[in-house]
Design an enzyme around this catalytic site. Structure first.
Site, short mmCIF file in Angstrom:
data_model
loop_
_atom_site.label_atom_id
_atom_site.label_comp_id
_atom_site.label_asym_id
_atom_site.label_seq_id
_atom_site.Cartn_x
_atom_site.Cartn_y
_atom_site.Cartn_z
CD GLU A 1 25.76 -31.17 -15.31
OE1 GLU A 1 25.39 -30.00 -15.11
OE2 GLU A 1 25.48 -32.13 -14.56
CB CYS B 1 21.66 -28.40 -9.62
SG CYS B 1 22.17 -26.88 -8.77
CG HIS C 1 26.09 -29.09 -11.68
ND1 HIS C 1 25.01 -28.89 -12.52
CD2 HIS C 1 26.02 -28.14 -10.72
CE1 HIS C 1 24.31 -27.85 -12.08
NE2 HIS C 1 24.90 -27.38 -10.99
#
Length: 193
Positions: free
Chosen positions: A177, A77, A175
């Site tokens: 994650e 990001c 993202h």
């Protein structure tokens, strides 16, 4: 494998640590140049505003260290955006790893882009076992323009580079994650590069 997440005060570090934990690895948080340099993999996260994040990097000397790293580095990001030449956010000069500028989406679309979108034109081992049009989670108001170093693209108002690669440096706008099993596979691929 030693994984270090660069700690410079801009990032939602916990969710990245949990994502590696699910893969069976302990990722440590550090801003110590020696610890970062000796890691086998480095994660450069980022959530927040570009100019204040860059200020924190400069205060700790990490702005000089990051572009010199030799092991695989993954910017996520804002981390990816800070590795570009510049960003319109706070009119900030970046680290210049990726030869591309970061622009703001216009007001003709909802800003930030928040939610799930697809990635296409995948051209890197970072995307092993990931199909075209896979959905990943994004939250951002600024984007890297399409360029030679693009290894994935996404469409939102226009086609932009949602992932970049140059030598040992990788950057993703999404993202991983927070992108369920597909994001997990991308992190796994990064560890196996």
């Amino acid at each position: 494998m030693s994984i270090v997440i660069i700690d410079y005060g801009a990032g939602n570090i916990k969710s990245i640590q949990f994502a590696f934990k699910r893969l069976g690895f302990d990722a440590i948080l550090s801003n110590d140049p020696e610890v970062i340099q000796s890691a086998e993999r480095v994660i450069f996260p980022g959530v927040g505003e570009a100019s204040s994040a860059m200020k924190m990097l400069k205060e700790s000397g990490l702005d000089a260290l990051i572009p010199k790293l030799k092991q695989p580095v993954l910017g996520i990001c804002l981390g990816m955006q800070l590795m570009c030449n510049s960003t319109e956010e706070g009119n900030t000069k970046g680290l210049g790893v990726f030869n591309v500028d970061v622009k703001r989406f216009s007001n003709s679309v909802k800003v930030p882009q928040m939610g799930w979108n697809t990635i296409n034109e995948l051209t890197s081992n970072l995307f092993m076992n990931i199909e075209e049009d896979a959905f990943l989670y994004l939250v951002h108001s600024f984007y890297a323009e399409m360029c030679q170093e693009a290894i994935a693209s996404t469409f939102y108002e226009l086609k932009y580079a949602s992932a970049l690669q140059k030598d040992n440096f990788y950057g993703v706008q999404f993202h991983p994650e927070k992108s369920s099993s597909i994001g997990e596979q991308i992190l796994k691929n990064f560890l196996e590069l």
